[in-house]
Write a protein that holds these residues in place. Structure first.
Motif, mmCIF file in Angstrom:
data_model
loop_
_atom_site.group_PDB
_atom_site.id
_atom_site.type_symbol
_atom_site.label_atom_id
_atom_site.label_comp_id
_atom_site.label_asym_id
_atom_site.label_seq_id
_atom_site.Cartn_x
_atom_site.Cartn_y
_atom_site.Cartn_z
ATOM 1 N N ARG A 79 1.016 -1.573 -0.242
ATOM 2 C CA ARG A 79 -0.135 0.056 -0.115
ATOM 3 C C ARG A 79 1.012 1.534 -0.168
ATOM 4 O O ARG A 79 0.608 2.377 -0.535
ATOM 5 C CB ARG A 79 -0.937 0.331 1.311
ATOM 6 C CG ARG A 79 -2.182 -0.739 1.258
ATOM 7 C CD ARG A 79 -3.252 -0.972 1.858
ATOM 8 N NE ARG A 79 -2.621 -1.062 3.109
ATOM 9 C CZ ARG A 79 -2.421 -2.185 4.189
ATOM 10 N NH1 ARG A 79 -3.523 -2.813 3.510
ATOM 11 N NH2 ARG A 79 -2.422 -1.920 5.177
ATOM 12 N N GLU A 80 2.087 0.821 0.871
ATOM 13 C CA GLU A 80 2.983 2.274 0.867
ATOM 14 C C GLU A 80 3.452 2.465 -0.404
ATOM 15 O O GLU A 80 4.119 3.842 -1.279
ATOM 16 C CB GLU A 80 3.784 2.362 1.703
ATOM 17 C CG GLU A 80 4.951 3.918 2.197
ATOM 18 C CD GLU A 80 5.565 3.380 3.491
ATOM 19 O OE1 GLU A 80 6.295 4.916 3.052
ATOM 20 O OE2 GLU A 80 5.807 2.940 3.934
ATOM 21 N N ALA A 81 4.034 1.516 -1.215
ATOM 22 C CA ALA A 81 4.595 1.803 -2.728
ATOM 23 C C ALA A 81 3.559 1.903 -3.846
ATOM 24 O O ALA A 81 4.108 2.931 -4.462
ATOM 25 C CB ALA A 81 5.139 -0.201 -2.967
ATOM 26 N N LEU A 82 2.286 1.922 -3.675
ATOM 27 C CA LEU A 82 1.263 2.412 -4.348
ATOM 28 C C LEU A 82 0.725 3.891 -4.159
ATOM 29 O O LEU A 82 0.653 4.326 -4.912
ATOM 30 C CB LEU A 82 0.093 1.380 -4.072
ATOM 31 C CG LEU A 82 0.861 0.194 -4.929
ATOM 32 C CD1 LEU A 82 -0.636 -1.010 -4.495
ATOM 33 C CD2 LEU A 82 0.427 0.093 -6.494
ATOM 34 N N ARG A 83 1.284 3.971 -2.278
ATOM 35 C CA ARG A 83 0.846 5.304 -2.103
ATOM 36 C C ARG A 83 1.969 6.499 -3.564
ATOM 37 O O ARG A 83 1.894 7.172 -4.076
ATOM 38 C CB ARG A 83 0.922 6.220 -0.860
ATOM 39 C CG ARG A 83 -0.413 5.384 -0.123
ATOM 40 C CD ARG A 83 -0.167 5.744 0.947
ATOM 41 N NE ARG A 83 0.836 5.109 1.848
ATOM 42 C CZ ARG A 83 0.052 4.259 2.879
ATOM 43 N NH1 ARG A 83 -1.005 3.637 2.772
ATOM 44 N NH2 ARG A 83 0.757 3.191 3.270
ATOM 45 N N ASP A 113 14.344 7.056 -0.849
ATOM 46 C CA ASP A 113 14.525 8.538 -0.058
ATOM 47 C C ASP A 113 13.271 8.500 1.811
ATOM 48 O O ASP A 113 13.498 8.676 2.560
ATOM 49 C CB ASP A 113 13.803 10.441 -0.434
ATOM 50 C CG ASP A 113 15.174 10.302 -1.396
ATOM 51 O OD1 ASP A 113 16.752 9.827 -1.430
ATOM 52 O OD2 ASP A 113 14.767 11.279 -2.375
ATOM 53 N N HIS A 114 12.443 8.243 0.439
ATOM 54 C CA HIS A 114 11.413 7.704 2.167
ATOM 55 C C HIS A 114 11.520 6.616 2.860
ATOM 56 O O HIS A 114 11.465 7.000 3.784
ATOM 57 C CB HIS A 114 9.885 7.507 1.340
ATOM 58 C CG HIS A 114 8.610 7.085 2.487
ATOM 59 N ND1 HIS A 114 7.684 8.188 2.308
ATOM 60 C CD2 HIS A 114 8.310 6.015 2.414
ATOM 61 C CE1 HIS A 114 7.288 7.716 3.740
ATOM 62 N NE2 HIS A 114 7.125 5.909 3.541
ATOM 63 N N GLU A 115 11.780 5.517 2.188
ATOM 64 C CA GLU A 115 12.175 4.836 3.825
ATOM 65 C C GLU A 115 13.542 5.786 4.094
ATOM 66 O O GLU A 115 13.742 5.910 6.322
ATOM 67 C CB GLU A 115 13.153 3.570 2.714
ATOM 68 C CG GLU A 115 11.956 3.055 1.882
ATOM 69 C CD GLU A 115 11.196 1.956 4.011
ATOM 70 O OE1 GLU A 115 11.737 1.596 4.280
ATOM 71 O OE2 GLU A 115 9.998 2.140 3.443
ATOM 72 N N ALA A 116 14.549 6.282 3.846
ATOM 73 C CA ALA A 116 15.226 6.165 4.238
ATOM 74 C C ALA A 116 14.888 7.841 5.563
ATOM 75 O O ALA A 116 15.175 7.701 6.476
ATOM 76 C CB ALA A 116 16.686 7.841 3.201
ATOM 77 N N GLU A 117 13.823 8.964 5.345
ATOM 78 C CA GLU A 117 13.567 9.586 6.255
ATOM 79 C C GLU A 117 12.432 8.522 7.681
ATOM 80 O O GLU A 117 12.774 9.174 8.615
ATOM 81 C CB GLU A 117 12.219 10.425 5.147
ATOM 82 C CG GLU A 117 11.736 11.313 6.273
ATOM 83 C CD GLU A 117 12.810 12.610 7.104
ATOM 84 O OE1 GLU A 117 12.155 12.983 8.452
ATOM 85 O OE2 GLU A 117 13.622 12.599 6.685
#
Length: 80
Positions: A33-37, A71-75
């Motif tokens: 779901r996060e990947a799709l967002r 970038d999202h994962e790092a944050e």
């Protein structure tokens, strides 16, 4: 919630399992779901660029979904 069946590579499946096993996500569905967002956000950004920015600006500022996800994962890790 509608169910959808997809095929993913073994590497992608391992990455999803690893994210869940390390506690970053509660389930594989949450990862997807996060990947799709993120994909949807990237798609909307691309549409915005097509509407507003000229070709030169797009070429110098384009980013792929994988970069945005990294970038999202790092944050997310920094915030944890």
């Amino acid at each position: 919630m509608p169910m959808v069946t997809v095929s993913i590579s073994p590497v992608q499946a391992a990455g999803i399992r690893e994210a869940v096993d390390h506690g970053g996500y509660a389930s594989s569905s949450e990862v997807v779901r996060e990947a799709l967002r993120l994909w949807d956000a990237a798609r909307k950004l691309a549409e915005y660029r097509d509407d507003v920015l000229n070709d030169e600006d797009r070429a110098s500022g384009s980013r792929c979904v994988a970069d945005m996800f990294a970038d999202h994962e790092a944050e997310r890790r920094r915030s944890a």
